[in-house]
Design a protein around this motif. Structure first.
Motif, PDB file in Angstrom:
ATOM      1  N   LEU A 124      12.333  53.167  24.515  1.00 50.90           N
ATOM      2  CA  LEU A 124      10.874  53.175  24.649  1.00 50.90           C
ATOM      3  C   LEU A 124      10.386  53.281  26.099  1.00 50.90           C
ATOM      4  N   THR A 129      18.276  39.546  35.854  1.00 48.97           N
ATOM      5  CA  THR A 129      17.818  40.935  35.939  1.00 48.97           C
ATOM      6  C   THR A 129      16.301  40.996  36.047  1.00 48.97           C
ATOM      7  N   SER A 149      20.555  44.908  39.633  1.00 47.40           N
ATOM      8  CA  SER A 149      20.158  44.580  38.267  1.00 47.40           C
ATOM      9  C   SER A 149      21.013  45.350  37.271  1.00 47.40           C
ATOM     10  N   ASN A 163      14.379  43.067  38.760  1.00 47.48           N
ATOM     11  CA  ASN A 163      13.486  44.153  38.357  1.00 47.48           C
ATOM     12  C   ASN A 163      12.095  43.998  38.925  1.00 47.48           C
ATOM     13  N   SER A 187       5.165  47.430  23.954  1.00 42.82           N
ATOM     14  CA  SER A 187       6.117  47.100  25.021  1.00 42.82           C
ATOM     15  C   SER A 187       6.000  45.629  25.410  1.00 42.82           C
ATOM     16  N   ASN A 208       5.472  45.189  33.041  1.00 48.10           N
ATOM     17  CA  ASN A 208       6.266  44.904  31.863  1.00 48.10           C
ATOM     18  C   ASN A 208       7.148  46.095  31.477  1.00 48.10           C
ATOM     19  N   VAL A 209       6.552  47.288  31.467  1.00 46.56           N
ATOM     20  CA  VAL A 209       7.333  48.486  31.117  1.00 46.56           C
ATOM     21  C   VAL A 209       8.441  48.692  32.137  1.00 46.56           C
ATOM     22  N   SER A 210       8.081  48.495  33.410  1.00 40.47           N
ATOM     23  CA  SER A 210       9.073  48.695  34.464  1.00 40.47           C
ATOM     24  C   SER A 210      10.210  47.681  34.335  1.00 40.47           C
ATOM     25  N   ASN A 211       9.874  46.465  33.944  1.00 38.61           N
ATOM     26  CA  ASN A 211      10.924  45.465  33.752  1.00 38.61           C
ATOM     27  C   ASN A 211      11.778  45.810  32.532  1.00 38.61           C
ATOM     28  N   LEU A 212      11.122  46.236  31.455  1.00 41.85           N
ATOM     29  CA  LEU A 212      11.871  46.583  30.239  1.00 41.85           C
ATOM     30  C   LEU A 212      12.887  47.679  30.513  1.00 41.85           C
ATOM     31  N   ALA A 254       2.572  57.815  22.733  1.00 49.48           N
ATOM     32  CA  ALA A 254       1.259  57.191  22.590  1.00 49.48           C
ATOM     33  C   ALA A 254       1.053  56.128  23.668  1.00 49.48           C
ATOM     34  N   GLY A 255       2.064  55.307  23.891  1.00 46.71           N
ATOM     35  CA  GLY A 255       1.948  54.269  24.908  1.00 46.71           C
ATOM     36  C   GLY A 255       1.741  54.873  26.289  1.00 46.71           C
ATOM     37  N   GLY A 280      14.561  48.023  33.000  1.00 44.39           N
ATOM     38  CA  GLY A 280      15.718  47.485  33.699  1.00 44.39           C
ATOM     39  C   GLY A 280      16.435  46.373  32.959  1.00 44.39           C
ATOM     40  N   VAL A 281      15.931  45.989  31.788  1.00 46.74           N
ATOM     41  CA  VAL A 281      16.619  44.946  31.017  1.00 46.74           C
ATOM     42  C   VAL A 281      17.939  45.503  30.509  1.00 46.74           C
ATOM     43  N   LEU A 317      -3.520  54.170  20.355  1.00 47.37           N
ATOM     44  CA  LEU A 317      -2.775  54.351  21.607  1.00 47.37           C
ATOM     45  C   LEU A 317      -2.612  53.015  22.323  1.00 47.37           C
ATOM     46  N   LEU A 328       5.773  56.491  19.368  1.00 50.47           N
ATOM     47  CA  LEU A 328       5.397  55.228  20.004  1.00 50.47           C
ATOM     48  C   LEU A 328       5.375  55.362  21.524  1.00 50.47           C
ATOM     49  N   LEU A 382      13.772  50.727  20.703  1.00 50.25           N
ATOM     50  CA  LEU A 382      13.154  49.812  21.667  1.00 50.25           C
ATOM     51  C   LEU A 382      13.752  50.022  23.053  1.00 50.25           C
ATOM     52  N   PHE A 442      10.260  46.417  41.437  1.00 54.13           N
ATOM     53  CA  PHE A 442       8.973  47.032  41.089  1.00 54.13           C
ATOM     54  C   PHE A 442       8.002  46.926  42.264  1.00 54.13           C
ATOM     55  N   ALA A 458       0.067  51.082  20.691  1.00 51.25           N
ATOM     56  CA  ALA A 458       1.403  51.558  21.066  1.00 51.25           C
ATOM     57  C   ALA A 458       1.810  51.002  22.428  1.00 51.25           C
ATOM     58  N   ALA A 459       0.840  50.975  23.354  1.00 47.48           N
ATOM     59  CA  ALA A 459       1.163  50.436  24.682  1.00 47.48           C
ATOM     60  C   ALA A 459       1.467  48.949  24.598  1.00 47.48           C
ATOM     61  N   TYR A 509      18.849  43.742  24.594  1.00 50.18           N
ATOM     62  CA  TYR A 509      18.179  44.309  23.423  1.00 50.18           C
ATOM     63  C   TYR A 509      19.000  44.017  22.167  1.00 50.18           C
TER      64      TYR A 509
END
Lengths: 311, 317
Positions: free
Chosen positions: A163, B299, B236, B303, B46, A121-125, A100-101, A127-128, B39, A97, A160, B307, B42-43, A133
């Motif tokens: 990820l 947080t 954070s 974050n 998130s 979103n990925v960058s925030n995740l 691929a992402g 740091g969560v 693909l 996963l 998760l 970013f 998969a993205a 989770y």
């Protein structure tokens, strides 16, 4: 300024240079001192654990016994089996996963607001806090989907959690591949997917592997999300074995079994007031640290060995 | 590269012909399209995860806020959801969280910055490349181990220096957490400093600056947005850190900013309730999601700020 007239220019220069040198020396010493304190902490953590946990570490029963009410009988069997099974689930889910992402975001994603959104979103995740989770898994998997407190749910939540790490590692590994490699592939007539499958992924493999190992090492030590889903601390049995002697040889019952993992077992022992249990906690801590340090060491080795193969 | 052969070894590709077969091309097109869709899916996972987090936190805490007025939640100074006479003011948890995170940052930010200056401006390349993986090891230690260390090693040590220090206090987990996140703030700051172009440094050296002056007058100002990102992201992480505080800071909600007292944080409270056996759907149970929502919002703001700050230093040069 009066002084300039009296003091010769070379003396003035000497003073300034001398002051600069002193500042440099002080700064370098501060940096080194911080480094020594930080590494000293790491070493004292490890040394303290080994010292406190020695009696149990050297007892072979510690590794083959279930937890017990008596500290001297208690062992980490169900914890290390649980950790292994949970990590197996995590790896199977998160590696495909995440890679691929990462490939999509780096190779395919058009430059528009959607990609931008996914990136933030990925960058925030990443740091969560991990405990959030845990709340996700508790509310969604355990209660809404009714999956219960099982190996599968724990593996899923750690997947998760890992990820974003895998996605970021994949993207960075792909970003470091020179553009010429892609162009060469296209020039040979390969299409996008062939290029990715046959050239990009093999070239990015060391970077992805390093990131994945570091991410998984962190997942092994994660306690908070697994506690939040309500993992038990007293498990005196093992999940059914994944392999069996009769057809179909694979058994997936273990996915739905209750479990405990190393960090939870350690947390349980730390929180008890009796000193004997804290000896167990220290011994479990040593095992846990060896697991994570070994994985981190492996990641460093992979990076070191494979760096520079593709330039 | 051995993979060059792989294209020609494909069974669908007719050997010895320049033109690939039509069948091969169709298959290839299908594979390409399928790969693209998979693909992208998969993205998108998130995004699903974030949606899931927001959905769970809001829907589960809705029940809590139906019972507890928002005003009480935000202003009351007592947090006793499991008591007979339950009070739901989250300020004590927030105070504990902020105090411990503050202590951690007081260590991790200046020390991280100094370490970053050392690594990026002073240390030889080989030294730096040896030290960075070692620093990563510090970050890799499981937090439950740091919790043990704070409770059973650092606290007794501090008790010798500060007589009367209780077994559960905020100072010890704060200090340990500060060291634990030090590599994180240091490596973020160092990334920002390394991104400062060499020409700017050389300009400083040409003016006769010492390394120290170059670092403080040229590199740090130029890398400021990246360094602020390190600060914000460190915050954070400190706010969301769980096991160190759950083990070493005690589990009593205590409205105080005094680091010498013990106090539960948001995360420690969530752990405490999760370890207990409260029925699903009770108010105390839902309170876990309400404080979780507060933690997530905090947080999230850090974050996102981090970013954009990081992205800015990447774009400037």
């Amino acid at each position: 300024m009066k002084a300039v007239g009296e003091e010769s220019a070379s003396q003035e220069l000497q003073r300034v240079v001398g002051a600069g040198r002193r500042a440099d020396w002080v700064m370098a010493s501060i940096g080194l001192a911080i480094l020594i304190v930080a590494m000293g902490t790491l070493i004292s953590v490890f040394a303290d654990l080994i010292h406190s946990g020695w009696p149990r570490l050297t007892d072979p029963d510690f590794y083959t016994n279930f937890p017990s009410r008596r500290a001297s009988d208690a062992g980490i069997l169900s914890a290390w089996v649980g950790t292994s099974l949970v990590m197996l689930v995590t790896i199977v889910i998160v590696i495909p996963l995440g890679v691929a992402g990462g490939v999509y975001l780096e190779e395919y994603a058009p430059h528009n607001w959607i990609s931008d959104f996914i990136e933030v979103n990925v960058s925030n995740l990443a740091g969560v806090p991990s405990i959030i989770y845990g709340l996700l898994a508790l509310g969604l998997f355990v209660y809404t989907f009714g999956m219960g407190q099982t190996v599968l749910v724990a593996g899923l939540v750690l997947a998760l959690l890992t990820l974003p790490v895998i996605i970021v590692a994949t993207r960075e590994a792909i970003r470091s591949i020179p553009q010429e490699l892609r162009e060469a592939a296209f020039a040979l007539g390969a299409d996008k997917w062939q290029t990715v499958r046959l050239y990009i992924l093999p070239a990015a493999r060391p970077g992805i592997l390093t990131g994945a190992i570091v991410g998984l090492a962190r997942a092994i030590g994660e306690t908070a999300p697994v506690i939040t889903i309500g993992a038990l601390t007293f498990i005196a049995f093992l999940p059914p074995a994944p392999l069996q002697s009769d057809f179909p040889y694979l058994n997936f019952e273990w996915l739905n079994a209750p479990f405990t993992v190393m960090p939870i077992q350690m947390f349980n022992w730390v929180s008890r007031p009796q000193a004997e249990f804290q000896v167990n906690a220290a011994a479990a801590g040593v095992v846990l640290m060896i697991m994570t340090l070994a994985m981190n060491g492996l990641a460093i080795y992979v990076r070191f060995r494979l760096r520079g193969r593709v330039q | 590269m051995t993979s060059v052969d792989a294209v020609t070894e494909d069974p669908l590709l007719v050997r010895g012909r320049i033109q690939p077969s039509a069948e091969f091309l169709t298959h290839r097109r299908l594979a390409d399209r399928l790969a693209r869709v998979l693909l992208a899916a998969a993205a998108a996972v998130s995004v699903l995860v974030t949606t899931g987090i927001v959905y769970v936190l809001i829907s589960e805490s809705a029940g809590f806020f139906a019972h507890v007025p928002l005003k009480e939640f935000l202003t009351d100074t007592e947090w006793t959801p499991v008591f007979e006479n339950a009070r739901y003011g989250m300020l004590p948890l927030l105070a504990g969280t902020v105090t411990i995170a503050g202590i951690a940052l007081l260590i991790a930010v200046p020390a991280g910055l100094a370490l970053a200056v050392y690594l990026s401006e002073y240390a030889h390349v080989t030294v730096r490349e040896t030290i960075k993986p070692l620093l990563e090891l510090i970050e890799g230690v499981p937090t439950v181990v740091y919790g043990y260390f704070a409770l059973l090693f650092v606290t007794p040590l501090l008790q010798r220096i500060i007589p009367g220090l209780p077994g559960f206090n905020m100072l010890s987990p704060g200090v340990v957490m500060g060291i634990a996140i030090l590599p994180y703030t240091a490596s973020l700051s160092e990334d920002a400093m390394r991104a400062v172009p060499k020409a700017l440094r050389e300009g400083g050296y040409a003016l006769g600056f010492s390394r120290f002056r170059v670092a403080t007058r040229v590199v740090i100002p130029a890398a400021l947005s990246g360094i602020s990102a390190a600060f914000v992201l460190g915050m954070s992480r400190a706010v969301g850190e769980t096991m160190v505080v759950a083990i070493a800071a005690g589990q009593n909600a205590n409205f105080t900013f005094n680091p010498l007292e013990g106090a539960a944080t948001i995360t420690a409270y969530i752990v405490q309730i999760s370890m207990g056996d409260l029925p699903y759907g009770s108010i105390a149970y839902q309170s876990v999601f309400a404080v979780g929502l507060v933690l997530f919002i905090m947080t999230f703001l850090f974050n996102v700020a981090g970013f954009y700050l990081r992205r800015r230093f990447r774009e400037v040069y």
